[in-house]
Design a protein around this motif. Structure first.
Motif, PDB file in Angstrom:
ATOM      1  N   VAL A  73       0.852  -1.184   0.000  1.00 24.25           N
ATOM      2  CA  VAL A  73       0.000   0.000   0.000  1.00 24.25           C
ATOM      3  C   VAL A  73       0.893   1.242   0.000  1.00 24.25           C
ATOM      4  O   VAL A  73       1.838   1.316   0.792  1.00 24.25           O
ATOM      5  CB  VAL A  73      -0.913   0.024   1.245  1.00 24.25           C
ATOM      6  N   ARG A  74       0.589   2.181  -0.917  1.00 27.79           N
ATOM      7  CA  ARG A  74       1.270   3.476  -0.887  1.00 27.79           C
ATOM      8  C   ARG A  74       0.231   4.552  -0.603  1.00 27.79           C
ATOM      9  O   ARG A  74      -0.752   4.684  -1.333  1.00 27.79           O
ATOM     10  CB  ARG A  74       1.997   3.788  -2.191  1.00 27.79           C
ATOM     11  N   LEU A  75       0.456   5.295   0.458  1.00 32.31           N
ATOM     12  CA  LEU A  75      -0.447   6.367   0.842  1.00 32.31           C
ATOM     13  C   LEU A  75      -0.162   7.618   0.009  1.00 32.31           C
ATOM     14  O   LEU A  75       0.850   7.700  -0.689  1.00 32.31           O
ATOM     15  CB  LEU A  75      -0.287   6.669   2.332  1.00 32.31           C
ATOM     16  N   ARG A  76      -1.020   8.588   0.092  1.00 26.26           N
ATOM     17  CA  ARG A  76      -0.865   9.825  -0.684  1.00 26.26           C
ATOM     18  C   ARG A  76       0.364  10.623  -0.288  1.00 26.26           C
ATOM     19  O   ARG A  76       0.885  11.380  -1.081  1.00 26.26           O
ATOM     20  CB  ARG A  76      -2.114  10.680  -0.550  1.00 26.26           C
ATOM     21  N   ALA A 110       8.284  -8.126  -2.577  1.00 27.58           N
ATOM     22  CA  ALA A 110       9.502  -7.315  -2.425  1.00 27.58           C
ATOM     23  C   ALA A 110       9.679  -6.378  -3.620  1.00 27.58           C
ATOM     24  O   ALA A 110      10.009  -5.202  -3.460  1.00 27.58           O
ATOM     25  CB  ALA A 110      10.720  -8.214  -2.259  1.00 27.58           C
ATOM     26  N   TRP A 111       9.447  -6.900  -4.829  1.00 21.57           N
ATOM     27  CA  TRP A 111       9.564  -6.072  -6.034  1.00 21.57           C
ATOM     28  C   TRP A 111       8.557  -4.927  -6.015  1.00 21.57           C
ATOM     29  O   TRP A 111       8.908  -3.776  -6.292  1.00 21.57           O
ATOM     30  CB  TRP A 111       9.357  -6.913  -7.296  1.00 21.57           C
ATOM     31  N   SER A 112       7.309  -5.229  -5.683  1.00 22.15           N
ATOM     32  CA  SER A 112       6.285  -4.182  -5.702  1.00 22.15           C
ATOM     33  C   SER A 112       6.515  -3.155  -4.588  1.00 22.15           C
ATOM     34  O   SER A 112       6.250  -1.961  -4.770  1.00 22.15           O
ATOM     35  CB  SER A 112       4.873  -4.765  -5.649  1.00 22.15           C
ATOM     36  N   MET A 113       7.043  -3.582  -3.445  1.00 19.53           N
ATOM     37  CA  MET A 113       7.366  -2.636  -2.377  1.00 19.53           C
ATOM     38  C   MET A 113       8.464  -1.680  -2.833  1.00 19.53           C
ATOM     39  O   MET A 113       8.370  -0.474  -2.629  1.00 19.53           O
ATOM     40  CB  MET A 113       7.788  -3.392  -1.117  1.00 19.53           C
ATOM     41  N   ALA A 116       6.978   0.702  -5.374  1.00 22.39           N
ATOM     42  CA  ALA A 116       6.098   1.690  -4.733  1.00 22.39           C
ATOM     43  C   ALA A 116       6.913   2.775  -4.034  1.00 22.39           C
ATOM     44  O   ALA A 116       6.537   3.943  -4.045  1.00 22.39           O
ATOM     45  CB  ALA A 116       5.169   1.003  -3.730  1.00 22.39           C
ATOM     46  N   ARG A 117       8.026   2.404  -3.456  1.00 23.17           N
ATOM     47  CA  ARG A 117       8.893   3.378  -2.781  1.00 23.17           C
ATOM     48  C   ARG A 117       9.559   4.323  -3.774  1.00 23.17           C
ATOM     49  O   ARG A 117       9.933   5.420  -3.423  1.00 23.17           O
ATOM     50  CB  ARG A 117       9.991   2.658  -1.994  1.00 23.17           C
ATOM     51  N   ARG A 118       9.753   3.866  -4.997  1.00 26.49           N
ATOM     52  CA  ARG A 118      10.471   4.659  -5.988  1.00 26.49           C
ATOM     53  C   ARG A 118       9.520   5.435  -6.878  1.00 26.49           C
ATOM     54  O   ARG A 118       9.774   5.619  -8.061  1.00 26.49           O
ATOM     55  CB  ARG A 118      11.362   3.752  -6.829  1.00 26.49           C
ATOM     56  N   ASP A 119       8.419   5.906  -6.336  1.00 27.22           N
ATOM     57  CA  ASP A 119       7.463   6.701  -7.102  1.00 27.22           C
ATOM     58  C   ASP A 119       8.203   7.791  -7.871  1.00 27.22           C
ATOM     59  O   ASP A 119       8.955   8.552  -7.326  1.00 27.22           O
ATOM     60  CB  ASP A 119       6.446   7.339  -6.148  1.00 27.22           C
TER      61      ASP A 119
END
Length: 146
Positions: A73-76, A110-113, A116-119
């Motif tokens: 999950v990535r928050l705003r 792990a890949w999706s995390m 998501a961190r590298r928006d």
């Protein structure tokens, strides 16, 4: 394939039915072990389900996946976290996931995390393309300014 649902639409799954609280778009990619949902405010910006490869029925009207309960999950505000690791661990045992399935699910999580961190680093659909699709559905809703 990109799918969309407007706010207030009745939605159903094998778990039951509900009324959608906010507009969202979902990407069901070919050959990948995840789906990604982008939500309009107040929902999370991105919700990535780790699951089996999405498959459509013969008529193309039903999308089927097995959800492994690992969610990114990535928050705003850009913060990202993994949700439901405890459920994944329980289900590994109770459903007797083969070791290769568990490994693939964890690798995908792990890949999706990391994505998501590298928006903004160009990892799609996590960077920006989801905003384009969400903007299209927002323009077609009643009361929107198209």
């Amino acid at each position: 394939m990109w799918l969309s649902t407007a706010q207030g639409v009745a939605v159903s799954s094998s778990l039951g039915g509900w009324t959608n609280r906010f507009t969202h778009v979902m990407l069901a990619p070919r050959g990948e072990w995840w789906t990604a949902t982008s939500c309009a405010d107040p929902g999370p910006e991105m919700y990535c389900d780790v699951c089996t490869v999405p498959e459509w029925n013969a008529s193309g009207t039903v999308l089927r996946v097995v959800d492994f309960d690992l969610d990114v999950v990535r928050l705003r505000n850009g913060a990202a976290y993994i949700r439901d690791e405890d459920e994944f661990a329980e289900h590994q045992v109770s459903y007797r996931y083969p070791s290769w399935v568990s490994a693939k699910a964890r690798q995908t999580c792990a890949w999706s995390m990391e994505a998501a961190r590298r928006d903004g680093d160009g990892v799609e659909p996590f960077a920006s393309v989801h905003r384009y699709w969400l903007g299209l559905i927002n323009q077609t809703e009643p009361g929107s300014r198209a």
